[in-house]
Design a protein around this motif. Structure first.
Motif, short mmCIF file in Angstrom:
data_model
loop_
_atom_site.label_atom_id
_atom_site.label_comp_id
_atom_site.label_asym_id
_atom_site.label_seq_id
_atom_site.Cartn_x
_atom_site.Cartn_y
_atom_site.Cartn_z
N HIS A 181 0.85 -1.19 0.00
CA HIS A 181 0.00 0.00 0.00
C HIS A 181 0.89 1.24 0.00
O HIS A 181 1.77 1.36 0.86
N MET A 182 0.68 2.15 -0.93
CA MET A 182 1.32 3.45 -0.91
C MET A 182 0.27 4.43 -0.40
O MET A 182 -0.77 4.65 -1.03
N LEU A 183 0.52 4.98 0.79
CA LEU A 183 -0.47 5.83 1.45
C LEU A 183 -0.40 7.26 0.95
O LEU A 183 0.65 7.73 0.48
N LYS A 184 -1.51 7.95 1.09
CA LYS A 184 -1.54 9.39 0.83
C LYS A 184 -0.81 10.09 1.98
O LYS A 184 -0.95 9.68 3.14
N PRO A 185 -0.03 11.13 1.68
CA PRO A 185 0.65 11.86 2.75
C PRO A 185 -0.35 12.35 3.80
O PRO A 185 -1.44 12.84 3.47
N GLY A 186 0.01 12.17 5.06
CA GLY A 186 -0.85 12.58 6.15
C GLY A 186 -1.88 11.56 6.58
O GLY A 186 -2.62 11.79 7.54
N HIS A 187 -1.95 10.42 5.90
CA HIS A 187 -2.95 9.40 6.21
C HIS A 187 -2.37 8.20 6.95
O HIS A 187 -3.08 7.22 7.17
N ALA B 260 -4.26 7.31 10.31
CA ALA B 260 -5.63 6.85 10.06
C ALA B 260 -5.62 5.44 9.46
O ALA B 260 -6.44 4.59 9.84
N PHE B 261 -4.70 5.18 8.53
CA PHE B 261 -4.60 3.84 7.94
C PHE B 261 -4.19 2.82 9.01
O PHE B 261 -4.78 1.74 9.10
N ASP B 262 -3.19 3.17 9.81
CA ASP B 262 -2.73 2.26 10.87
C ASP B 262 -3.84 1.98 11.88
O ASP B 262 -3.98 0.85 12.36
N VAL C 299 7.54 0.05 6.13
CA VAL C 299 8.81 -0.08 5.42
C VAL C 299 9.81 0.94 5.96
O VAL C 299 9.51 2.14 6.03
N VAL C 300 10.98 0.47 6.35
CA VAL C 300 12.03 1.33 6.88
C VAL C 300 12.39 2.38 5.82
O VAL C 300 12.57 2.06 4.65
N ASP C 301 12.45 3.62 6.24
CA ASP C 301 12.79 4.77 5.39
C ASP C 301 11.76 5.06 4.30
O ASP C 301 12.03 5.83 3.39
N GLU C 302 10.60 4.44 4.39
CA GLU C 302 9.49 4.70 3.45
C GLU C 302 8.19 4.84 4.27
O GLU C 302 7.35 3.95 4.27
N PRO C 303 8.03 5.94 4.98
CA PRO C 303 6.92 6.06 5.93
C PRO C 303 5.52 6.01 5.31
O PRO C 303 4.55 5.78 6.04
N LEU C 304 5.41 6.16 4.01
CA LEU C 304 4.10 6.10 3.37
C LEU C 304 3.76 4.69 2.86
O LEU C 304 2.69 4.48 2.32
N ARG D 272 -10.22 1.71 3.29
CA ARG D 272 -8.82 2.01 2.98
C ARG D 272 -8.67 2.91 1.77
O ARG D 272 -7.66 3.58 1.62
N THR D 273 -9.65 2.93 0.88
CA THR D 273 -9.53 3.70 -0.36
C THR D 273 -9.28 5.18 -0.09
O THR D 273 -8.59 5.82 -0.87
N GLN D 274 -9.81 5.70 1.00
CA GLN D 274 -9.61 7.12 1.30
C GLN D 274 -8.19 7.43 1.76
O GLN D 274 -7.78 8.59 1.78
N HIS D 275 -7.42 6.41 2.12
CA HIS D 275 -6.08 6.61 2.67
C HIS D 275 -4.95 6.18 1.72
O HIS D 275 -3.78 6.42 2.02
N VAL D 276 -5.28 5.54 0.61
CA VAL D 276 -4.27 4.87 -0.21
C VAL D 276 -4.19 5.51 -1.60
O VAL D 276 -5.21 5.71 -2.25
#
Length: 107
Positions: free
Chosen positions: A16-22, A25-27, A52-57, A87-91
């Motif tokens: 999953h590649m998250l939207k910044p700032g989400h 909420a996803f977690d 993912v280490v060093d990939e916070p999104l 999840r669609t609103q966060h990804v």
């Protein structure tokens, strides 16, 4: 002496590649879903969620089911349907790889 064992099961690797700032909420959504998976899905062998280490999104799920039928049962669960819809609103994007286990240790 250790001997290889034929493995069965149905596995997925979901990125999953998250939207910044989400991220939070996803977690939180994941944390709200996992208790029902643990309690109601005996065919779910592993359901591991990783940051993912060093990939916070990025969030990576490794899912292993007893067989195809257990996976299909997982997909029919109301708590899973709610998660997939929410999840669609966060990804931003999702990549799914279906896998067949061939060998390993610890399962």
């Amino acid at each position: 002496m250790w001997q290889p064992v034929a493995m069965t099961g149905h596995s997925l690797f979901v990125r999953h590649m998250l939207k910044p700032g989400h991220e939070s909420a996803f977690d939180d959504l994941v944390a709200a879903t996992l208790p029902a998976i643990r309690a109601r899905e005996p065919g779910t062998v592993l359901y591991l969620v990783h940051t993912v280490v060093d990939e916070p999104l990025q969030r990576v799920f490794y899912e292993m089911y007893r067989d195809q039928q257990a996976f299909e049962e997982h997909e029919r669960q109301e708590h899973v349907r709610r998660f997939l819809d929410a999840r669609t609103q966060h990804v931003e994007s999702i990549t799914v790889d279906f896998m067949t286990p061939t060998d390993g240790s610890g399962v």
